[in-house]
Structure formats: C-alpha cells, structure tokens
Design a protein around this motif. Structure first.
Motif, PDB file in Angstrom:
ATOM      1  N   THR A   1       0.830  -1.208   0.000  1.00  0.00           N
ATOM      2  CA  THR A   1       0.000   0.000   0.000  1.00  0.00           C
ATOM      3  C   THR A   1       0.861   1.253   0.000  1.00  0.00           C
ATOM      4  N   PHE A   2       0.557   2.168  -0.917  1.00  0.00           N
ATOM      5  CA  PHE A   2       1.249   3.449  -0.969  1.00  0.00           C
ATOM      6  C   PHE A   2       0.382   4.489  -0.258  1.00  0.00           C
ATOM      7  N   VAL A   3       0.962   5.170   0.718  1.00  0.00           N
ATOM      8  CA  VAL A   3       0.209   6.092   1.572  1.00  0.00           C
ATOM      9  C   VAL A   3       0.567   7.526   1.212  1.00  0.00           C
ATOM     10  N   TYR A   4      -0.407   8.229   0.627  1.00  0.00           N
ATOM     11  CA  TYR A   4      -0.221   9.636   0.288  1.00  0.00           C
ATOM     12  C   TYR A   4      -0.571  10.525   1.491  1.00  0.00           C
ATOM     13  N   SER A   5      -0.055  11.758   1.467  1.00  0.00           N
ATOM     14  CA  SER A   5      -0.352  12.761   2.511  1.00  0.00           C
ATOM     15  C   SER A   5      -0.082  12.215   3.906  1.00  0.00           C
ATOM     16  N   ALA A   6       1.009  11.469   4.025  1.00  0.00           N
ATOM     17  CA  ALA A   6       1.384  10.906   5.328  1.00  0.00           C
ATOM     18  C   ALA A   6       2.363  11.857   6.010  1.00  0.00           C
ATOM     19  N   HIS A   7       1.964  12.367   7.156  1.00  0.00           N
ATOM     20  CA  HIS A   7       2.788  13.343   7.869  1.00  0.00           C
ATOM     21  C   HIS A   7       3.303  12.756   9.181  1.00  0.00           C
ATOM     22  N   ALA A   8       4.169  13.511   9.822  1.00  0.00           N
ATOM     23  CA  ALA A   8       4.783  13.023  11.056  1.00  0.00           C
ATOM     24  C   ALA A   8       3.747  12.725  12.128  1.00  0.00           C
ATOM     25  N   TYR A   9       2.599  13.411  12.073  1.00  0.00           N
ATOM     26  CA  TYR A   9       1.606  13.210  13.125  1.00  0.00           C
ATOM     27  C   TYR A   9       0.820  11.915  12.970  1.00  0.00           C
ATOM     28  N   ASP A  10       0.692  11.370  11.748  1.00  0.00           N
ATOM     29  CA  ASP A  10      -0.149  10.175  11.594  1.00  0.00           C
ATOM     30  C   ASP A  10       0.608   8.910  11.197  1.00  0.00           C
ATOM     31  N   ARG A  11       1.807   9.050  10.684  1.00  0.00           N
ATOM     32  CA  ARG A  11       2.555   7.869  10.242  1.00  0.00           C
ATOM     33  C   ARG A  11       2.777   6.842  11.354  1.00  0.00           C
ATOM     34  N   PRO A  12       3.199   7.246  12.567  1.00  0.00           N
ATOM     35  CA  PRO A  12       3.407   6.238  13.618  1.00  0.00           C
ATOM     36  C   PRO A  12       2.143   5.456  13.960  1.00  0.00           C
ATOM     37  N   PHE A  13       0.991   6.099  13.880  1.00  0.00           N
ATOM     38  CA  PHE A  13      -0.261   5.421  14.203  1.00  0.00           C
ATOM     39  C   PHE A  13      -0.590   4.367  13.134  1.00  0.00           C
ATOM     40  N   LEU A  14      -0.315   4.683  11.875  1.00  0.00           N
ATOM     41  CA  LEU A  14      -0.550   3.723  10.803  1.00  0.00           C
ATOM     42  C   LEU A  14       0.409   2.540  10.913  1.00  0.00           C
ATOM     43  N   GLU A  15       1.670   2.815  11.213  1.00  0.00           N
ATOM     44  CA  GLU A  15       2.655   1.742  11.358  1.00  0.00           C
ATOM     45  C   GLU A  15       2.299   0.826  12.522  1.00  0.00           C
ATOM     46  N   GLN A  16       1.856   1.418  13.631  1.00  0.00           N
ATOM     47  CA  GLN A  16       1.472   0.626  14.786  1.00  0.00           C
ATOM     48  C   GLN A  16       0.262  -0.244  14.477  1.00  0.00           C
ATOM     49  N   ALA A  17      -0.722   0.325  13.786  1.00  0.00           N
ATOM     50  CA  ALA A  17      -1.935  -0.432  13.466  1.00  0.00           C
ATOM     51  C   ALA A  17      -1.641  -1.570  12.493  1.00  0.00           C
ATOM     52  N   ALA A  18      -0.709  -1.345  11.557  1.00  0.00           N
ATOM     53  CA  ALA A  18      -0.403  -2.361  10.540  1.00  0.00           C
ATOM     54  C   ALA A  18       0.319  -3.561  11.130  1.00  0.00           C
ATOM     55  N   ARG A  19       1.144  -3.327  12.125  1.00  0.00           N
ATOM     56  CA  ARG A  19       1.897  -4.408  12.784  1.00  0.00           C
ATOM     57  C   ARG A  19       2.561  -5.337  11.760  1.00  0.00           C
ATOM     58  N   LYS A  20       3.089  -4.722  10.727  1.00  0.00           N
ATOM     59  CA  LYS A  20       3.825  -5.415   9.668  1.00  0.00           C
ATOM     60  C   LYS A  20       2.983  -6.402   8.871  1.00  0.00           C
TER      61      LYS A  20
ATOM     62  N   ALA B   1       2.482   5.299  -7.138  1.00  0.00           N
ATOM     63  CA  ALA B   1       1.811   4.085  -6.658  1.00  0.00           C
ATOM     64  C   ALA B   1       1.949   2.919  -7.632  1.00  0.00           C
ATOM     65  N   SER B   2       2.719   3.084  -8.684  1.00  0.00           N
ATOM     66  CA  SER B   2       2.898   2.006  -9.653  1.00  0.00           C
ATOM     67  C   SER B   2       3.498   0.783  -8.972  1.00  0.00           C
ATOM     68  N   GLY B   3       2.884  -0.369  -9.197  1.00  0.00           N
ATOM     69  CA  GLY B   3       3.370  -1.605  -8.601  1.00  0.00           C
ATOM     70  C   GLY B   3       2.771  -1.927  -7.252  1.00  0.00           C
ATOM     71  N   PHE B   4       1.903  -1.065  -6.748  1.00  0.00           N
ATOM     72  CA  PHE B   4       1.249  -1.300  -5.464  1.00  0.00           C
ATOM     73  C   PHE B   4      -0.150  -1.870  -5.692  1.00  0.00           C
ATOM     74  N   ASP B   5      -0.685  -2.517  -4.653  1.00  0.00           N
ATOM     75  CA  ASP B   5      -2.042  -3.057  -4.727  1.00  0.00           C
ATOM     76  C   ASP B   5      -3.084  -2.014  -4.351  1.00  0.00           C
ATOM     77  N   ALA B   6      -2.722  -1.158  -3.415  1.00  0.00           N
ATOM     78  CA  ALA B   6      -3.690  -0.218  -2.846  1.00  0.00           C
ATOM     79  C   ALA B   6      -3.005   1.100  -2.544  1.00  0.00           C
ATOM     80  N   ILE B   7      -3.823   2.121  -2.366  1.00  0.00           N
ATOM     81  CA  ILE B   7      -3.332   3.395  -1.853  1.00  0.00           C
ATOM     82  C   ILE B   7      -4.206   3.793  -0.670  1.00  0.00           C
ATOM     83  N   ALA B   8      -3.639   4.600   0.212  1.00  0.00           N
ATOM     84  CA  ALA B   8      -4.380   5.187   1.331  1.00  0.00           C
ATOM     85  C   ALA B   8      -4.251   6.691   1.209  1.00  0.00           C
ATOM     86  N   VAL B   9      -5.377   7.401   1.233  1.00  0.00           N
ATOM     87  CA  VAL B   9      -5.369   8.833   0.960  1.00  0.00           C
ATOM     88  C   VAL B   9      -6.146   9.594   2.028  1.00  0.00           C
TER      89      VAL B   9
END
Length: 353
Positions: A3-22, A41-49
C-alpha cells in the motif's frame, strides 16, 4: 497488502505503522495524490489517501493503469473521490465512518471559548504588559441558544457539551436522533435555528445539498452578534458571503477549522511562499475570525481510530473479503446512515430551507 500512503505526515505515520503491525507493506510520502504524483503508486495493490488528495476521474484512470484496485480513505468524508468513476473501473473504496467524535466536538468548543473570551487578544496584551480589560468582554454560554446543523455523533457530542454549559440546544437534521432528543435537543427548521441561535455550529457532510448551505440569505436570518463555528467542510459556507456578513457586522464572529479552498494550502509549509488567495488573507486579517488549519480531528484517540480502521479495511481486502466500510457509486450520507449512523459527520442530505 502493498500500500502506498499519500499525505502521510509526522503526526499520523506512527499510528498507521502501529496499526499495521507489519501485516501490510506501507510506503509513505508527504506529497498529495495528484495526476502528477499518481505514478508513485505504480506496482502497489492499494493506496491510502486523506482529504487533501485528488481522487478525481483522471487520477483514478491513471491509478487503474498502474494496477491500483483498492483505495482506503483515511477520513469519514468522501467528497474528494469520484465514486461513480471508481465503480466503473472496478476500484474498491473504503472510508473511516467513525473515529473519536469528541476530538472535533471539543475543538469546536475550544474555538468558541477562545473567540468568546478573547483569549488571543488577552495573551497579546499580556505580553505587552497591558493589563487593561477594556477589549476583552465576552458572554456567558449559560442561558444562550446554540444551533447545531447535523446531529450525527459529532453533533451530539457537541450538544452534550453545550447542555453541560446550561444552553438551550436547537438542531436541524432530517433524521431526529433519539439520543439527541433524550438530551433535550429541539429539532427545528434551518431558518428557525438560524434566527433563534446565539451560536451556530456545523456538523454535517459536504454533498450536493449542503454545498453553500449558508450563504447571504441564511446570514441575513442570523442574529447580528451570533458566532458561527465550522469544523465540517469549508464549502458548506459561501466564503465571500461570510466575509461580507462579517464586514457588515451581521455576525459577531466566525470560528473556522476548514476553508473552502484549503486544498493546496492546509497541511503544508508555506512559510516561504506568498499566499495569493484574497479571501483567505481577508479572513486571516479579521479580528472576529479565528482560523485553524483543519486540525479538529488531531487527537491521539482520533488518529488511533483512523489508523486502525484504515488497516482493518486493508485486512479485509487482503483476505479476499468485502470490507464493511466500503463505499459505493450511489453512496450518500443518508444511504450510509443505517450502517454508520452518519457516525462522523451527521446525516443531512436534504434540508427544507
């Protein structure tokens, strides 16, 4: 899921990484999704926006040619995506129908109190060692009438706080929610709400029927010293008409966490740029306008909820299931209210004005 994550900033990236748990491979960029950045996003299955991203038909076409079949919106609102075109392409779209309603309701209250009690001016005078109180008079919210447009979970959370202050609360929404009625909220027409309220707070989505819900005609209905709060979407309010109403002293003030043309402006660093938007500059210069940069959702609880639901949507798709939070081409906030109870933004789709 890759998944390619657009508009990912310092305030939300850690929360997404924690939720994904790899469980998913997440690749981040602070850049917005546009026609020019869709190739990332070429080569990715999904995007998060997020809300600042462009999911219009041309962008969706480009994403589709690159293999994108899933789009996870990190928001409750979906006015920034062409759902009909996504459905035509076979791209599945999900959103986050519910996260902490208290984050936005409490921010609306914070802005109201800062405006009413002149706290920015008080702090400025304090730093100048000017301790006179002549320009700092506010009013009691106790005993006032507060109008709430949209009584989804955020609107109800705001109503609960206002009832705690001792205010009379009016509401306008085609659905009379039992929880609001139990609080003593009185449902009325939009005109009656605007004419009778000392404070008006917007908690409805942006769609075809709420765009410019408040413009010159509606501002004429409002009390001359009333305060407008908008923590929903900027285009619910006609900006130029709002400026005119403020200049004509038709309104006492406006608390705005959102702005009609905020895309390309909010969430970015413009310290070394010259902002050309005359309406924004006008609003920013007015003493009876309080602006924040679409930050009402910005609490740890809300960011956790957004991240967890976003990753949950990816989980369903990775396992080959339909997510319960998928959106469809004919989706409206009324249509989704049975599933989500318009959990984030209220449920207004049609108003008798």
């Amino acid at each position: 899921m890759k998944t390619f994550v657009y508009s990912a900033h310092a305030y939300d990236r850690p929360f997404l990484e924690q939720a994904a748990r790899k469980r998913h491979e997440l690749v981040f960029t602070e850049e917005k999704l546009t026609l020019a950045t869709a190739h990332y996003a070429s080569g990715f299955d999904a995007i998060a926006v997020f809300t600042a991203d462009d999911c219009s038909a041309p962008v969706l076409d480009k994403l589709y040619t690159q293999g994108i079949r899933y789009i996870a919106l990190r928001s409750a609102g979906y006015d920034h995506i062409d759902l009909h075109h996504a459905a035509t392409l076979g791209i599945r779209v999900s959103h986050v129908p519910e996260y902490s309603p208290y984050s936005i309701a409490e921010h609306a209250v914070a802005m109201l109190m800062m405006m009413n009690r002149n706290l920015l001016e008080a702090q400025r005078l304090m730093k100048l060692q000017d301790f006179r109180l002549d320009t700092l008079t506010g009013f009691d919210i106790h005993g006032k009438t507060v109008g709430i447009i949209g009584t989804g979970k955020i609107g109800i959370a705001f109503a609960r706080i206002m009832k705690g202050f001792g205010a009379t609360v009016l509401a306008c929404d085609p659905v009379q929610h039992a929880e609001a009625v139990a609080l003593g909220v009185q449902y009325v027409s939009l005109e009656e709400l605007l004419r009778g309220s000392d404070i008006v707070s917007l908690h409805c989505p942006l769609n075809e029927t709420t765009r410019y819900l408040l413009s010159a005609k509606q501002f004429e209905w409002m009390k001359d010293d009333s305060i407008l709060i908008n923590t929903s979407r900027g285009a619910i309010v006609h900006t130029k008409d709002l400026i005119q109403a403020l200049e004509d002293k038709k309104l006492g003030g406006a608390c705005l966490d959102v702005y009609e043309r905020e895309k390309g402006l909010f969430f970015e660093d413009h310290r070394h740029a010259v902002i050309q938007d005359e309406d924004f500059l006008k609003l920013r210069s007015m003493k009876n306008v309080l602006l924040t940069g679409h930050q009402a959702f910005l609490t740890r609880e809300a960011l956790t909820g957004i991240a967890e639901t976003t990753i949950q949507n990816l989980d369903y798709w990775q396992l080959g299931y339909k997510s319960p939070y998928e959106l469809h081409a004919d989706e409206t906030f009324r249509g989704s209210s049975a599933r989500a109870s318009a959990k984030d933004s209220g449920s207004i789709t049609v108003l008798s004005i």
